[in-house]
Design an enzyme around this catalytic site. Structure first.
Site, PDB file in Angstrom:
ATOM      1  N   PHE A  10       0.813  -1.220   0.000  1.00 44.75           N
ATOM      2  CA  PHE A  10       0.000   0.000   0.000  1.00 44.75           C
ATOM      3  C   PHE A  10       0.848   1.272   0.000  1.00 44.75           C
ATOM      4  CE2 PHE A  10      -2.123   2.892   3.291  1.00 44.75           C
ATOM      5  CZ  PHE A  10      -2.703   3.706   2.328  1.00 44.75           C
ATOM      6  N   LYS A  32       8.507  -9.286  -1.754  1.00 41.40           N
ATOM      7  CA  LYS A  32       8.287 -10.728  -1.671  1.00 41.40           C
ATOM      8  C   LYS A  32       6.949 -11.134  -2.272  1.00 41.40           C
ATOM      9  CE  LYS A  32       8.195 -14.467   1.795  1.00 41.40           C
ATOM     10  NZ  LYS A  32       8.218 -14.759   3.259  1.00 41.40           N
ATOM     11  N   THR A  34       3.802 -11.036  -0.746  1.00 40.11           N
ATOM     12  CA  THR A  34       2.890 -11.766   0.133  1.00 40.11           C
ATOM     13  C   THR A  34       1.469 -11.329  -0.214  1.00 40.11           C
ATOM     14  OG1 THR A  34       3.051 -10.045   1.821  1.00 40.11           O
ATOM     15  CG2 THR A  34       4.607 -11.888   1.967  1.00 40.11           C
ATOM     16  N   ALA A  80       9.138  -2.690   3.705  1.00 41.32           N
ATOM     17  CA  ALA A  80       8.723  -4.092   3.798  1.00 41.32           C
ATOM     18  C   ALA A  80       8.482  -4.504   5.242  1.00 41.32           C
ATOM     19  CB  ALA A  80       9.787  -4.993   3.168  1.00 41.32           C
ATOM     20  N   ALA A  81       7.259  -4.943   5.516  1.00 38.77           N
ATOM     21  CA  ALA A  81       6.889  -5.337   6.884  1.00 38.77           C
ATOM     22  C   ALA A  81       5.535  -6.018   6.876  1.00 38.77           C
ATOM     23  CB  ALA A  81       6.832  -4.113   7.801  1.00 38.77           C
ATOM     24  N   THR A 132       6.319   3.150  12.806  1.00 43.40           N
ATOM     25  CA  THR A 132       4.939   3.435  13.168  1.00 43.40           C
ATOM     26  C   THR A 132       4.854   4.130  14.517  1.00 43.40           C
ATOM     27  OG1 THR A 132       2.838   2.362  13.776  1.00 43.40           O
ATOM     28  CG2 THR A 132       4.825   1.084  14.102  1.00 43.40           C
ATOM     29  N   ASP A 133       3.759   4.871  14.722  1.00 45.23           N
ATOM     30  CA  ASP A 133       3.539   5.478  16.039  1.00 45.23           C
ATOM     31  C   ASP A 133       3.188   4.438  17.096  1.00 45.23           C
ATOM     32  OD1 ASP A 133       0.988   4.843  15.121  1.00 45.23           O
ATOM     33  OD2 ASP A 133       0.173   6.866  15.331  1.00 45.23           O
ATOM     34  N   GLU A 134       2.849   3.229  16.672  1.00 37.99           N
ATOM     35  CA  GLU A 134       2.425   2.202  17.629  1.00 37.99           C
ATOM     36  C   GLU A 134       3.553   1.723  18.536  1.00 37.99           C
ATOM     37  OE1 GLU A 134      -0.293  -0.828  16.338  1.00 37.99           O
ATOM     38  OE2 GLU A 134      -0.871   0.325  14.567  1.00 37.99           O
ATOM     39  N   LYS A 162       8.165  -3.973  15.325  1.00 39.57           N
ATOM     40  CA  LYS A 162       8.622  -2.718  14.719  1.00 39.57           C
ATOM     41  C   LYS A 162       9.562  -1.971  15.670  1.00 39.57           C
ATOM     42  CE  LYS A 162       7.647  -1.055  11.293  1.00 39.57           C
ATOM     43  NZ  LYS A 162       8.293  -1.141   9.950  1.00 39.57           N
ATOM     44  N   PRO A 213     -17.952  -3.774  10.867  1.00 41.88           N
ATOM     45  CA  PRO A 213     -17.579  -4.081  12.251  1.00 41.88           C
ATOM     46  C   PRO A 213     -16.632  -3.068  12.873  1.00 41.88           C
ATOM     47  CG  PRO A 213     -16.327  -5.458  10.763  1.00 41.88           C
ATOM     48  CD  PRO A 213     -17.273  -4.657   9.907  1.00 41.88           C
ATOM     49  N   ARG A 289     -10.583  -6.496  20.372  1.00 40.88           N
ATOM     50  CA  ARG A 289      -9.446  -7.395  20.252  1.00 40.88           C
ATOM     51  C   ARG A 289      -8.547  -7.263  21.485  1.00 40.88           C
ATOM     52  NH1 ARG A 289      -6.578  -3.920  15.490  1.00 40.88           N
ATOM     53  NH2 ARG A 289      -5.376  -2.478  16.798  1.00 40.88           N
ATOM     54  N   PRO A 290      -7.714  -8.285  21.754  1.00 43.15           N
ATOM     55  CA  PRO A 290      -6.819  -8.221  22.914  1.00 43.15           C
ATOM     56  C   PRO A 290      -5.804  -7.080  22.790  1.00 43.15           C
ATOM     57  CG  PRO A 290      -6.989 -10.477  22.065  1.00 43.15           C
ATOM     58  CD  PRO A 290      -7.650  -9.579  21.057  1.00 43.15           C
TER      59      PRO A 290
END
Length: 354
Positions: A10, A32, A34, A80-81, A132-134, A162, A213, A289-290
């Site tokens: 993306f 790759k 995927t 790539a990740a 990422t900010d995560e 990451k 959802p 989600r967990p």
């Protein structure tokens, strides 16, 4: 030329098309392929000789070394990740392999290549790592946005992988002198995003008359950044960023997931109205989600002050363009949802030996 990893995904594909529309330097695209890598994203470059595609896994050291030797890039832009948090919860091993081991392999190959360069070439070279900010964890409702000095506190296998990659990139600069730079981005959206992510999922579900959802109460907050603004920021950092530097890139657009869903529904109500009712009626709340982080937000002040970058798109302008893109590209959506793009890939790419 520059070497881009994950260039069929993306953000990577948006970066390559925007790069070639703005820059003269050619691109070697290493992917790759995927499930999220789609060569259809790059269809506009089919006849452009400045774009060279190499089907390769960044975990393959021998292949990475040969690519550096063959193309002798001025810079690496590392996208790539594995990136989907839900998948990281159910399949964490893939994230450890690609995001940590793959980044290590790429760094080693880059370091060996960099050491072979002349003094001037070494100084000009850059290894730009897209993160990422995560990695910073979750923010409280009224806490200030993440800055480049925010401590790391990853809460999912994705963000932990990451964070590990970030630390590897940093140590390769500190230990070996490799000219690295890291960019932390907030939630991207825009054309060619795989419909497992929130915005394309909401659009596609709405148009298919399926439930849309939302986890929990839908009040998780994210900062939304149009992918083309992110690509412009990366070009800016690659051109003028400080070796060893870190730059946070955000859109200054904090929205709850429920707000995002409502905006999408309201746009669709105007563009492709239902016979009865609103698309909002399709929104469905599902079990959270967990480890779901409640809020992320980016302070993009440093990149604005030092490099002069600011986002062009507001959320309102960017989301309107994004919804319209998905409406105008239903063939792409169908191919992705049905898996036909992978059948085409296997038939047209792998069997051709290219």
């Amino acid at each position: 030329m520059i070497l881009v990893t994950g260039g069929a995904g993306f953000i990577g594909s948006n970066f390559i098309t925007s790069w070639l529309s703005a820059e003269d330097r050619p691109v070697v695209n290493v992917d790759k392929l995927t499930y999220a890598g789609n060569l259809h994203n790059l269809a506009s470059l089919k006849a452009d000789k400045r774009h060279v595609f190499e089907h390769a896994d960044i975990c393959d050291m021998q292949k990475m070394r040969s690519l550096f030797e063959m193309y002798r890039p001025l810079a690496v832009v590392h996208f790539a990740a594995e990136s989907h948090v839900d998948r990281s919860i159910s399949e964490p091993a893939d994230f450890i392999k690609t995001n940590i081991n793959g980044t290590f392999t790429l760094l080693e190959a880059a370091r060996e290549y960099w050491l072979s360069l002349s003094v001037a070439e070494k100084e000009a070279f850059r290894f730009l790592h897209v993160s990422t900010d995560e990695v910073y964890g979750a923010l409280a409702p009224f806490s200030p946005p993440f800055s480049e000095q925010s401590p790391y506190a990853p809460n999912s296998p994705y963000s932990a992988s990451k964070a590990a990659a970030d630390h590897l990139v940093r140590c390769y600069h500190q230990t070996y002198g490799l000219p690295t730079v890291t960019v932390h981005c907030s939630n991207n959206y825009g054309p060619y995003q795989f419909p497992e992510k929130l915005i394309p999922l909401m659009i596609c579900r709405a148009l298919s008359n399926e439930a849309m959802p939302l986890y929990g109460d839908g009040l998780q907050v994210r900062d939304w950044l149009h992918v083309r603004d992110h690509c412009a920021a990366i070009r800016c950092v690659l051109r003028n960023g400080t070796s060893g530097g870190i730059y946070n890139v955000g859109g200054w657009n904090e929205k709850t997931n429920l707000e995002v869903a409502h905006v999408i529904c309201d746009i669709l109500d105007k563009l492709v109205p239902k016979k009865n009712g609103s698309y909002r009626e399709q929104i469905a709340f599902v079990t959270d989600r967990p480890g779901h982080d409640r809020r992320y937000a980016i302070n993009a002040g440093k990149i604005a002050r030092e490099l002069g970058w600011q986002p062009v798109e507001t959320f309102e302008s960017g989301i309107a363009k994004t919804v319209q893109w998905y409406l105008d590209n239903q063939d792409w959506v169908h191919d992705v949802q049905s898996g036909d793009y992978m059948k085409w890939r296997d038939r047209s790419f792998f069997q051709s030996g290219t």
